[in-house]
Design a protein around this motif. Structure first.
Motif, mmCIF file in Angstrom:
data_model
loop_
_atom_site.group_PDB
_atom_site.id
_atom_site.type_symbol
_atom_site.label_atom_id
_atom_site.label_comp_id
_atom_site.label_asym_id
_atom_site.label_seq_id
_atom_site.Cartn_x
_atom_site.Cartn_y
_atom_site.Cartn_z
ATOM 1 N N ALA A 77 -24.218 -1.929 0.261
ATOM 2 C CA ALA A 77 -22.956 -1.189 0.363
ATOM 3 C C ALA A 77 -21.971 -1.673 -0.687
ATOM 4 C CB ALA A 77 -22.373 -1.349 1.772
ATOM 5 N N VAL A 110 -18.060 1.811 3.857
ATOM 6 C CA VAL A 110 -19.387 2.326 3.514
ATOM 7 C C VAL A 110 -20.427 1.884 4.538
ATOM 8 C CG1 VAL A 110 -21.240 2.261 1.798
ATOM 9 C CG2 VAL A 110 -18.859 2.451 1.056
ATOM 10 N N TYR A 164 -25.108 5.874 5.582
ATOM 11 C CA TYR A 164 -25.517 4.640 4.916
ATOM 12 C C TYR A 164 -26.549 3.893 5.744
ATOM 13 C CZ TYR A 164 -25.534 -0.107 3.171
ATOM 14 O OH TYR A 164 -25.952 -1.329 2.693
ATOM 15 N N TRP A 178 -30.096 2.986 4.330
ATOM 16 C CA TRP A 178 -30.523 1.590 4.264
ATOM 17 C C TRP A 178 -31.838 1.388 5.017
ATOM 18 C CZ3 TRP A 178 -31.399 -2.322 7.842
ATOM 19 C CH2 TRP A 178 -31.494 -3.620 7.323
ATOM 20 N N TYR A 224 -29.777 3.898 -1.311
ATOM 21 C CA TYR A 224 -28.483 3.244 -1.105
ATOM 22 C C TYR A 224 -27.350 4.147 -1.590
ATOM 23 C CZ TYR A 224 -31.185 -1.123 -0.585
ATOM 24 O OH TYR A 224 -32.058 -2.091 -0.174
ATOM 25 N N GLY A 238 -26.912 7.290 0.587
ATOM 26 C CA GLY A 238 -26.317 6.985 1.877
ATOM 27 C C GLY A 238 -24.836 6.680 1.782
ATOM 28 N N ALA A 239 -24.407 6.091 0.672
ATOM 29 C CA ALA A 239 -22.999 5.723 0.512
ATOM 30 C C ALA A 239 -22.174 6.816 -0.133
ATOM 31 C CB ALA A 239 -22.893 4.447 -0.322
#
Length: 370
Positions: free
Chosen positions: A173, A196, A202, A206, A244, A247-248
Motif C-alpha cells: 500500500a 489504501v 486493496y 493483495w 497491488y 487494488g489501490a
C-alpha cells in the motif's frame, strides 16, 4: 482484476524484451548483491565503493516494479505493462523503493536493538545473573529459569512475526502511494497508506498477489538453476505488483479527486502530480497525458516522470526504444513531412511512429526544401 494483471505483459510494446532483460537484471541482482554484502562484511569495508555497480541490477528491477504499479493505478482495465526503458529513472525509483522498505522496517530494528541492549546491560550490569536465576528457581521451581527464557523468546518471536505480517500487508500500500505520486513522503504518510490498506479492493488485490507469488515461486524454484526459473519469478512479481496497483487505484483516485478543485477533471494520482496545489498544474498534467500543451495547441507538454513530478530528460518514446515504432518506408514518405497533400503526410491522419519525439532541432521551411 486477476485476468487483467496476468495478461498485462502481453499488451506491452516489447514483451520478449521485458522478460529477457528483466530476468537478466533479476539474476544479476540475486548474484551481485549477496557477493557485495559478503565482501563488505568479511573482506574489507573498502568493497563498499562498488555499491553503484553491485546494486544497480537490483535497483533497476525494483524500479521497474514501481513503474508496473504506477501503470496499474491508471484508469482502464486494458492498460498493459510498461516497457523496460529509461534505466536512470528505474534506478532512482528502485532506490526510493528500497528506502521505503528500510523506513518501514526501522521501528522493528530499533525495538530489537533496544531489547538486545537491555539484555546486555542486565548481564553486564550490577545484577548478578546467577543470583537472578537462583531467585527465579526458588519461585518457580527447578525449571523456572528455562520456562522464563522460553516465554521471553516466544514473546519476542510473536511480536516480530506480527510486525513482519503487518509489514507484508502495508508495504505494498505504501509502495502504491509512492508510485502514484512519485514522492517518497507520500509512501510514508500514515493517513494515505492507511486509506489504501483499509479498502476492500486493496485487500482483494493483495490476497490475489500473495497467491500469484506463491504459485510463481513454486513453479520457479525447481528451474532456478536453469535460469528459466528466474524469469518466471520476475513474471510473478510483475503480476503481483500489477495487482497491488489495481487494488489501490480506487482509493488513490478518490483522494486526488477530493484534493482537487470541484471543477477539476477527476484523474488518478500520478497523472497530475500537483493537481491538489494548483488548477494550472492540473491542467498541465492533463495536457501531458494527451500530448498537447495546456492551451490545447503549441508544443507537447513534457512527459512527467515518477520523480515527484519532475520532467523526464528528453529521450525517444518506449515504442521507438524497443524498435517497434520506426517505419522503414522509402524516403520522407515513410514518416510524412507534414504536407497534407502527400501520402503519409499529416493530412491522412496517420499516427506519428515516433510519438512526437524530434531527433534533432526543427528545420525552417527553406532548409527543409533544400
Amino acid at each position: 482484476m486477476l485476468t487483467a494483471a496476468a495478461t498485462a505483459l502481453t499488451r506491452t510494446d516489447d514483451t520478449a524484451g521485458v522478460v529477457l532483460v528483466g530476468g537478466s537484471v533479476t539474476l544479476l541482482g540475486w548474484i551481485l548483491t549477496p557477493l557485495w554484502l559478503a565482501g563488505v562484511l568479511f573482506v574489507s569495508p573498502a568493497v563498499a565503493v562498488a555499491a553503484p555497480v553491485a546494486l544497480a541490477p537490483s535497483l533497476v528491477a525494483r524500479g521497474y516494479l514501481v513503474r508496473v504499479t504506477r501503470a496499474a493505478i491508471q484508469p482502464g482495465e486494458a492498460a498493459g505493462a510498461p516497457s523496460l526503458v529509461a534505466w536512470g529513472e528505474l534506478a532512482r525509483d528502485g532506490l526510493k523503493s528500497a528506502l521505503l522498505s528500510a523506513a518501514l522496517l526501522a521501528p522493528l530494528a530499533g525495538g530489537l536493538a533496544v531489547a538486545g541492549g537491555a539484555v546486555a546491560a542486565l548481564v553486564a550490569g550490577p545484577v548478578e545473573p546467577t543470583a537472578t536465576a537462583t531467585a527465579v528457581e526458588s519461585a518457580l521451581g527447578p525449571n523456572g529459569p528455562a520456562a522464563v527464557a522460553v516465554v521471553a523468546a516466544g514473546a519476542v518471536l510473536a511480536l516480530v512475526g506480527a510486525y513482519l505480517a503487518a509489514f507484508a500487508y502495508v508495504r505494498p500500500a505504501a509502495l502504491a502511494a509512492f508510485a502514484a505520486s512519485g514522492r517518497l513522503r507520500d509512501g510514508l504518510d500514515p493517513r494515505t497508506v492507511a486509506g489504501v490498506a483499509a479498502t476492500g479492493p486493496y485487500a482483494t488485490g493483495w490476497t490475489l498477489a500473495v497467491g500469484a507469488l506463491a504459485v510463481g515461486y513454486a513453479v520457479a524454484a525447481p528451474t532456478v538453476p536453469l535460469v528459466v526459473g528466474v524469469a518466471v519469478a520476475f513474471l510473478a512479481r510483475i503480476v503481483a505488483h500489477d495487482l497491488y496497483g489495481r487494488g489501490a487505484a480506487d482509493s488513490l483516485t478518490e483522494e486526488t479527486a477530493a484534493a482537487t478543485a470541484p471543477t477539476a477533471t477527476r484523474q488518478p494520482v500520478g497523472t497530475a502530480h500537483d493537481a491538489a496545489r494548483s488548477g494550472e498544474e492540473a491542467g498541465a498534467g492533463a495536457g501531458a497525458s494527451s500530448g498537447v500543451g495546456p492551451a490545447g495547441d503549441g508544443p507537447p507538454a513534457p512527459v512527467v516522470s515518477g520523480d515527484g513530478g519532475r520532467p523526464m530528460r528528453s529521450e525517444p518514446p518506449a515504442a521507438v526504444q524497443v524498435g517497434r515504432g520506426v517505419s522503414v518506408g522509402e524516403g520522407s514518405d515513410a514518416v510524412g513531412d507534414g504536407d497534407p497533400t502527400r501520402p503519409g503526410g499529416a493530412g491522412e491522419g496517420d499516427a506519428d511512429p515516433t510519438g512526437g519525439f524530434e531527433w534533432g532541432p526543427a528545420l525552417s521551411e527553406a532548409e527543409d526544401k533544400s
